[in-house]
Each structure stands twice: as structure tokens, then as C-alpha cells.
Design an enzyme around this catalytic site. Structure first.
Site, PDB file in Angstrom:
ATOM      1  CG  ASP A 135      -2.127   0.862   1.070  1.00 14.94           C
ATOM      2  OD1 ASP A 135      -2.323   1.408  -0.029  1.00 14.94           O
ATOM      3  OD2 ASP A 135      -2.873   0.999   2.054  1.00 14.94           O
ATOM      4  CG  ASN A 187       2.102   1.478  -5.161  1.00 10.21           C
ATOM      5  OD1 ASN A 187       2.987   1.316  -4.327  1.00 10.21           O
ATOM      6  ND2 ASN A 187       1.670   0.508  -5.944  1.00 10.21           N
ATOM      7  CG  HIS A 240      -0.132   1.952  -9.267  1.00  9.91           C
ATOM      8  ND1 HIS A 240      -0.321   1.586  -7.956  1.00  9.91           N
ATOM      9  CD2 HIS A 240      -1.244   2.649  -9.622  1.00  9.91           C
ATOM     10  CE1 HIS A 240      -1.499   2.046  -7.534  1.00  9.91           C
ATOM     11  NE2 HIS A 240      -2.073   2.697  -8.525  1.00  9.91           N
ATOM     12  CG  LEU A 286      10.256 -16.729  -3.978  1.00  7.12           C
ATOM     13  CD1 LEU A 286      10.248 -16.710  -2.450  1.00  7.12           C
ATOM     14  CD2 LEU A 286      10.578 -15.335  -4.514  1.00  7.12           C
TER      15      LEU A 286
HETATM   16  C1  IPE Z   1      -1.036   0.281  -4.058  1.00  9.98           C
HETATM   17  O1  IPE Z   1      -1.198   1.432  -3.328  1.00  9.98           O
HETATM   18  C2  IPE Z   1      -2.138  -0.731  -3.931  1.00  9.98           C
HETATM   19  C3  IPE Z   1      -2.676  -1.211  -5.235  1.00  9.98           C
HETATM   20  C4  IPE Z   1      -3.969  -1.378  -5.433  1.00  9.98           C
HETATM   21  C5  IPE Z   1      -1.790  -1.553  -6.331  1.00  9.98           C
HETATM   22  P1  IPE Z   1      -2.434   2.426  -3.437  1.00  9.98           P
HETATM   23  O2  IPE Z   1      -2.753   2.688  -4.867  1.00  9.98           O
HETATM   24  O3  IPE Z   1      -3.566   1.913  -2.613  1.00  9.98           O
HETATM   25  O4  IPE Z   1      -1.816   3.736  -2.782  1.00  9.98           O
HETATM   26  P2  IPE Z   1      -2.520   4.804  -1.843  1.00  9.98           P
HETATM   27  O5  IPE Z   1      -3.207   4.062  -0.734  1.00  9.98           O
HETATM   28  O6  IPE Z   1      -3.465   5.568  -2.689  1.00  9.98           O
HETATM   29  O7  IPE Z   1      -1.382   5.636  -1.341  1.00  9.98           O
HETATM   30 MG    MG Z   2      -4.155   2.224  -0.685  1.00 10.45          MG
END
Ligand code: IPE
Ligand code: MG
Length: 224
Positions: free
Chosen positions: A2, A4, A19, A113
Site C-alpha cells: 500500500d 503507491n 504503481h 521461491l
Molecule cells: C497500491 O497502493 C495498492 C494497489 C492497489 C496496487 P495504493 O494505490 O492503494 O496507494 P494509496 O493508498 O493511494 O497511497
Molecule cells: Mg491504498
């Protein structure tokens, strides 16, 4: 994974830039895991709730997944990574699904992995899909509903071939689990870190794993 969007926003950049940076981090963390003794890594890339985002962001994420699979296929194969996906593939673009199936087949015998990517995954949706299958098999007379075991339910989840997670890490300071492996993580340890995912490094992972090693896990029992 979370944070990004916030990472990009802090810099005045579009969310998709965050992203893209996040996808780079997945590569680094995947590469670092075997050195840390981690055999299974599951990353939450797209939830069943993420469709609520703008079309631009959803399509951008889907394109990023396809590009990641195409670009990383050779490296993952060469490095002994077995790649799998969990989540409902039904609503995904068939072209993306073909890429997913292709890399699953191509890396199926790798053992260094186990990388699992959750795409269109939601824990409640996974349980709903399992309930449908179990109910159908009861109706068909193959299953006695009153005698159903936890193992039978587990075997009908997307994670049937995977062990339960020992540790769940959520980045970006949010302290909720957001539909991630609710059944499987019943006894997992949790780590919530303020670091935004695009800033999450192998060194940070090593630090968290060090702390995890010192935790006292009793699984509801008592230490003698
Ligand atoms: C990445 O972070 C999660 C995904 C869905 C790829 P976010 O896109 O939720 O980032 P924030 O929460 O808006 O900062
Ligand atoms: Mg998020």
C-alpha cells in the site's frame, strides 16, 4: 503493497507512476526473499474492491501486470521462481489470463521461491466461491455437509497448494487487513509499517524478519 498513490502524490506525479515504482520494488523483494530464507511470498496487487478506482487507474494497473509478466518471465524462470496467481480470473481480460496461465505453466517446476500474486482477489469472494463449490458437491452427493472439515474448506480456496502465511506485512501506515487471506492468516503475525510501498527495500524486509524471529507464537496454546 500500500502507498503507491500517496508516494506519487507527494511528488506531484500521477498515481500510475507510483504503481510503476511499486512494481520495481516487487522485483527487488522477490530477488531478496530466497537469501532471507523466505520460500513463499504472496503480494496483494489488486483487490476485488479496487475496481472502484478510475478506469484510467484500473486499466493502467492491468497493463502493468501484463508488462510485468512479459518482462519478468525469463528472469523468474532462470532464478527458480514459481509464479502463481490467486483471485477470480473471470472478470479479467482474457489476454491477461493467458499470460498468467502461461507463466504458471512455464515456472511450475521451480522451487527456489514461490511467488503468488493476488489479482482480483478478495478473501470474502474466495470464501464465497469455495462455498459454491462445496454446496455443489454436497448437492451432487459427493460431500456430507455435516461432516465437512477445515481441511476440505482450505482445499477449496485459491491457496489450496500454499501454506498459511507466517507473517503479513502491510505498508503505508494503514492498520487494517482489507480482505487479504482472512481464513489463511488466522494465526499469522502482522507487521504494519509506515513506509510507503515504493520506499520498501530489502533492508526494511530484513529488519522486519529479524523482529518476527523473536516473536513468541503459541497458536492458542501455552508454552511449557
Ligand atoms: C497500491 O497502493 C495498492 C494497489 C492497489 C496496487 P495504493 O494505490 O492503494 O496507494 P494509496 O493508498 O493511494 O497511497
Ligand atoms: Mg491504498
Amino acid at each position: 503493497m500500500d502507498g503507491n498513490g500517496r508516494w506519487a502524490k507527494q511528488r506531484g506525479w500521477p498515481r500510475l507512476v507510483g504503481h510503476r515504482k511499486g512494481a520495481e520494488r516487487v522485483k527487488e523483494i522477490t530477488r531478496a526473499c530466497p537469501d532471507f530464507g523466505v520460500k513463499y511470498l504472496t503480494v496483494y496487487a489488486f483487490s476485488t474492491e479496487n475496481w472502484k478506482r478510475s478506469t484510467e487507474e484500473v486499466l493502467g494497473l492491468m497493463a502493468l501486470f501484463a508488462r510485468y509478466i512479459q518482462r519478468e518471465a525469463d528472469v523468474l524462470s532462470a532464478e527458480g521462481v514459481r509464479m502463481r496467481f490467486i483471485g477470480d480470473r473471470g472478470p479479467l481480460d482474457p489476454k491477461l489470463v493467458r499470460l498468467m496461465e502461461g507463466i504458471e505453466a512455464r515456472t511450475a517446476s521451480n522451487t527456489r521461491l514461490n511467488l503468488t500474486v493476488a489479482i482480483n482477489y478478495g478473501g470474502r469472494d474466495e470464501l464465497r466461491r469455495a462455498a459454491i463449490r462445496l454446496a455443489q458437491s454436497a448437492v451432487a452427493g459427493h460431500l456430507d455437509p455435516a461432516a465437512m472439515t477445515e481441511a476440505e474448506l482450505s482445499a477449496n480456496l485459491d491457496t489450496a497448494d500454499l501454506p498459511d502465511p507466517d507473517l503479513v506485512i502491510r505498508t503505508s501506515g494503514e492498520t487494517r487487513t482489507s480482505n487479504f487471506l482472512p481464513w489463511q492468516a488466522a494465526y499469522s503475525e502482522y507487521e504494519f509499517t509506515p513506509v510507503l510501498w515504493p520506499d520498501f527495500t530489502p533492508a526494511k524486509l530484513a529488519e522486519i524478519l529479524g523482529g518476527f524471529g523473536g516473536r513468541d507464537r503459541r497458536f492458542g496454546g501455552v508454552k511449557p
